[in-house]
Design a protein around this motif. Structure first.
Motif, PDB file in Angstrom:
ATOM      1  N   LYS A  85     -15.674  61.760  82.050  1.00  9.82           N
ATOM      2  CA  LYS A  85     -15.709  62.573  83.273  1.00  9.82           C
ATOM      3  C   LYS A  85     -15.428  64.030  82.920  1.00  9.82           C
ATOM      4  N   VAL A  86     -16.250  64.930  83.487  1.00  8.33           N
ATOM      5  CA  VAL A  86     -16.159  66.360  83.215  1.00  8.33           C
ATOM      6  C   VAL A  86     -15.784  67.084  84.502  1.00  8.33           C
ATOM      7  N   ASP A  87     -14.917  68.090  84.385  1.00  5.39           N
ATOM      8  CA  ASP A  87     -14.546  68.916  85.529  1.00  5.39           C
ATOM      9  C   ASP A  87     -15.751  69.779  85.910  1.00  5.39           C
ATOM     10  N   PRO A  88     -16.322  69.591  87.099  1.00  7.46           N
ATOM     11  CA  PRO A  88     -17.514  70.347  87.487  1.00  7.46           C
ATOM     12  C   PRO A  88     -17.323  71.861  87.488  1.00  7.46           C
ATOM     13  N   LEU A  89     -16.102  72.328  87.714  1.00 11.35           N
ATOM     14  CA  LEU A  89     -15.836  73.766  87.751  1.00 11.35           C
ATOM     15  C   LEU A  89     -15.864  74.408  86.369  1.00 11.35           C
ATOM     16  N   THR A  90     -15.811  73.596  85.307  1.00 11.39           N
ATOM     17  CA  THR A  90     -15.782  74.146  83.948  1.00 11.39           C
ATOM     18  C   THR A  90     -17.131  74.066  83.238  1.00 11.39           C
ATOM     19  N   LEU A  91     -18.147  73.505  83.893  1.00 11.43           N
ATOM     20  CA  LEU A  91     -19.452  73.371  83.236  1.00 11.43           C
ATOM     21  C   LEU A  91     -20.084  74.747  83.021  1.00 11.43           C
ATOM     22  N   THR A  92     -20.406  75.041  81.782  1.00 14.58           N
ATOM     23  CA  THR A  92     -21.117  76.271  81.434  1.00 14.58           C
ATOM     24  C   THR A  92     -22.324  75.888  80.589  1.00 14.58           C
ATOM     25  N   TYR A  93     -23.317  76.773  80.572  1.00 17.21           N
ATOM     26  CA  TYR A  93     -24.472  76.523  79.722  1.00 17.21           C
ATOM     27  C   TYR A  93     -25.101  77.835  79.322  1.00 17.21           C
ATOM     28  N   LYS A  94     -25.759  77.775  78.178  1.00 18.37           N
ATOM     29  CA  LYS A  94     -26.535  78.914  77.698  1.00 18.37           C
ATOM     30  C   LYS A  94     -27.822  78.390  77.099  1.00 18.37           C
ATOM     31  N   TYR A  95     -28.772  79.278  76.970  1.00 16.12           N
ATOM     32  CA  TYR A  95     -30.110  78.911  76.526  1.00 16.12           C
ATOM     33  C   TYR A  95     -30.470  79.734  75.294  1.00 16.12           C
ATOM     34  N   LYS A  96     -31.064  79.069  74.310  1.00 17.81           N
ATOM     35  CA  LYS A  96     -31.546  79.768  73.124  1.00 17.81           C
ATOM     36  C   LYS A  96     -32.678  78.968  72.505  1.00 17.81           C
ATOM     37  N   ASN A  97     -33.849  79.589  72.412  1.00 25.67           N
ATOM     38  CA  ASN A  97     -35.013  78.992  71.742  1.00 25.67           C
ATOM     39  C   ASN A  97     -35.390  77.604  72.253  1.00 25.67           C
ATOM     40  N   GLY A  98     -35.355  77.415  73.561  1.00 23.94           N
ATOM     41  CA  GLY A  98     -35.753  76.139  74.138  1.00 23.94           C
ATOM     42  C   GLY A  98     -34.667  75.095  74.176  1.00 23.94           C
ATOM     43  N   ILE A  99     -33.481  75.417  73.677  1.00 28.28           N
ATOM     44  CA  ILE A  99     -32.360  74.485  73.655  1.00 28.28           C
ATOM     45  C   ILE A  99     -31.287  74.994  74.609  1.00 28.28           C
ATOM     46  N   PHE A 100     -30.830  74.133  75.505  1.00 28.87           N
ATOM     47  CA  PHE A 100     -29.702  74.455  76.362  1.00 28.87           C
ATOM     48  C   PHE A 100     -28.451  73.836  75.749  1.00 28.87           C
ATOM     49  N   ILE A 101     -27.390  74.610  75.692  1.00 31.88           N
ATOM     50  CA  ILE A 101     -26.101  74.126  75.208  1.00 31.88           C
ATOM     51  C   ILE A 101     -25.174  74.085  76.406  1.00 31.88           C
TER      52      ILE A 101
END
Length: 90
Positions: free
Chosen positions: A67-83
């Motif tokens: 289970k992940v805290d929804p308020l802490t979800l972050t993402y970034k994009y680079k060269n077709g890959i989302f982290i």
């Protein structure tokens, strides 16, 4: 707890790495014919929902191993890959 790598054999588009405090997902959307700046990523804590707002369609649902805290979800994009990264709820 050491980092654990979870290979999703059913879906080669993503890999998950779990540590004692966080969950990191590498999501490969290359070749999906999407506009990357129109991708929305949200979570309810148990699953991650990836949608394309320009085409108004669901791209992927990723079940989370912890289970992940929804308020802490972050993402970034680079060269077709989302982290994607979120803090685990203990």
């Amino acid at each position: 707890m050491a980092n654990a790598f979870i290979r999703e054999d059913e879906d080669p588009d993503y890999d998950i790495i779990i540590s004692s405090n966080s969950v990191v997902i590498y999501l490969d959307l290359r070749g999906k014919e999407i506009v990357y700046d129109k991708v929305n990523i949200k979570t309810d804590g148990n699953k991650i929902y990836v949608t394309d707002s320009s085409a108004n369609r669901l791209i992927k649902i990723i079940p989370l191993p912890a289970k992940v805290d929804p308020l802490t979800l972050t993402y970034k994009y680079k060269n077709g890959i989302f982290i994607l990264q979120g803090n685990k709820i203990n």
